[in-house]
Write an enzyme that holds these catalytic residues in place. Structure first.
Site, PDB file in Angstrom:
ATOM      1  N   GLU A  15       6.833  15.215  48.187  1.00  0.00           N
ATOM      2  CA  GLU A  15       7.135  16.582  48.593  1.00  0.00           C
ATOM      3  C   GLU A  15       6.430  17.633  47.730  1.00  0.00           C
ATOM      4  O   GLU A  15       6.867  18.782  47.648  1.00  0.00           O
ATOM      5  CB  GLU A  15       8.650  16.836  48.556  1.00  0.00           C
ATOM      6  CG  GLU A  15       9.491  15.856  49.374  1.00  0.00           C
ATOM      7  CD  GLU A  15       9.364  16.039  50.887  1.00  0.00           C
ATOM      8  OE1 GLU A  15       8.318  16.517  51.359  1.00  0.00           O
ATOM      9  OE2 GLU A  15      10.326  15.685  51.579  1.00  0.00           O
TER      10      GLU A  15
ATOM     11  N   TYR B 177      28.848  34.717  43.660  1.00  0.00           N
ATOM     12  CA  TYR B 177      27.871  33.833  43.004  1.00  0.00           C
ATOM     13  C   TYR B 177      26.836  33.287  43.967  1.00  0.00           C
ATOM     14  O   TYR B 177      25.711  33.012  43.565  1.00  0.00           O
ATOM     15  CB  TYR B 177      28.577  32.724  42.196  1.00  0.00           C
ATOM     16  CG  TYR B 177      28.711  33.149  40.761  1.00  0.00           C
ATOM     17  CD1 TYR B 177      29.616  34.153  40.415  1.00  0.00           C
ATOM     18  CD2 TYR B 177      27.897  32.625  39.771  1.00  0.00           C
ATOM     19  CE1 TYR B 177      29.707  34.602  39.111  1.00  0.00           C
ATOM     20  CE2 TYR B 177      27.989  33.073  38.467  1.00  0.00           C
ATOM     21  CZ  TYR B 177      28.897  34.052  38.143  1.00  0.00           C
ATOM     22  OH  TYR B 177      28.960  34.504  36.851  1.00  0.00           O
TER      23      TYR B 177
HETATM   24  P1  13P Z   1      10.346  11.517  46.972  1.00  0.00           P
HETATM   25  O1  13P Z   1      11.039  10.249  46.521  1.00  0.00           O
HETATM   26  O2  13P Z   1       8.900  11.254  47.353  1.00  0.00           O
HETATM   27  O3  13P Z   1      10.507  12.616  45.941  1.00  0.00           O
HETATM   28  O4  13P Z   1      11.070  12.002  48.289  1.00  0.00           O
HETATM   29  C1  13P Z   1      12.476  12.106  48.274  1.00  0.00           C
HETATM   30  C2  13P Z   1      12.946  13.154  49.213  1.00  0.00           C
HETATM   31  O5  13P Z   1      13.947  13.787  48.941  1.00  0.00           O
HETATM   32  C3  13P Z   1      12.203  13.409  50.453  1.00  0.00           C
HETATM   33  O6  13P Z   1      12.602  14.617  51.025  1.00  0.00           O
END
Ligand code: 13P
Length: 210
Positions: free
Chosen positions: A73, A119
């Site tokens: 990501e 908050y």
């Molecule tokens: P990654 O393990 O590549 O960080 O992906 C996890 C995730 O949350 C995908 O949206």
């Protein structure tokens, strides 16, 4: 804060999120801006068991230069840093309540959660748009997140989960926690026509706390 301190803090905060169920399995990823690049959690790693020495290191152009292979990501995180000069860290979770809100089709996509509590406003701000669904790791999400992040510290990815930025790593984690609780309140109160803060009250909070 030194890079070693930042790595330790990232491990500690990620483990705390995992221990409290904000993340399960290998879901979620966290990044931090450094003077000369970024740290980001490795792909397929559990937030509960990160090794500070193996956290992925990216250069200022987001190229992988150290540690394990970075989260798929990276585009999501890059979109926030490019859109927001004030972003020092970005947290992406699949936390249950915020993700539940991201699955509801009939909400205002520009602002799905009303300002119920101070908050939420102080940590997330005035708006938190829903970005349309993209497959996890799809680079095509970058322009959509970039456009949304210009006017918002956080977004909800439809059917996927929240992405939250903060000035510091601690700020971003606190904001992600606050968003999860705001989503819980919103879902709890959905059938009860709750009283939201007025726009004057929201203005007052943002004037006072930024
Ligand atoms: P990654 O393990 O590549 O960080 O992906 C996890 C995730 O949350 C995908 O949206």
């Amino acid at each position: 804060m030194t890079e070693a301190d930042t790595r330790r803090l990232l491990v500690e905060l990620a483990a705390s999120l995992f221990a409290r169920g904000f993340s399960v399995g290998s879901a979620g990823n966290i990044s931090v801006r450094l003077d000369d690049g970024y740290l980001i959690t490795p792909t397929n790693s559990s937030l509960g068991r990160l090794d500070p020495a193996r956290i992925s290191r990216l250069d200022a152009g987001f190229a992988h230069v150290g540690g394990d292979a970075p989260s798929k990501e990276v585009f999501m995180h890059r979109a926030f840093y490019a859109a927001r000069a004030d972003a020092g860290a970005v947290v992406h979770l699949h936390s249950t309540m915020a993700t539940a809100v991201a699955c509801l089709p009939d909400l205002d996509a520009a602002n799905p959660i009303p300002p119920l509590t101070p908050y939420f406003v102080m940590r997330i701000g005035r708006s938190m748009p829903i970005v349309p669904y993209y497959r996890p790791g799809d680079a095509a999400m970058e322009p959509a997140i970039h456009a949304a992040a210009h006017g918002a510290r956080a977004v909800l990815l439809a059917n996927h989960g929240p992405v939250v930025s903060g000035k510091s790593l601690t700020d971003a984690v606190y904001a992600a926690e606050e968003l999860e609780e705001a989503a819980r309140l919103f879902l709890l109160l959905r059938q009860h026509a709750p009283r939201a803060l007025t726009s004057a009250q929201v203005d007052d909070l943002l004037r006072t706390f930024g």
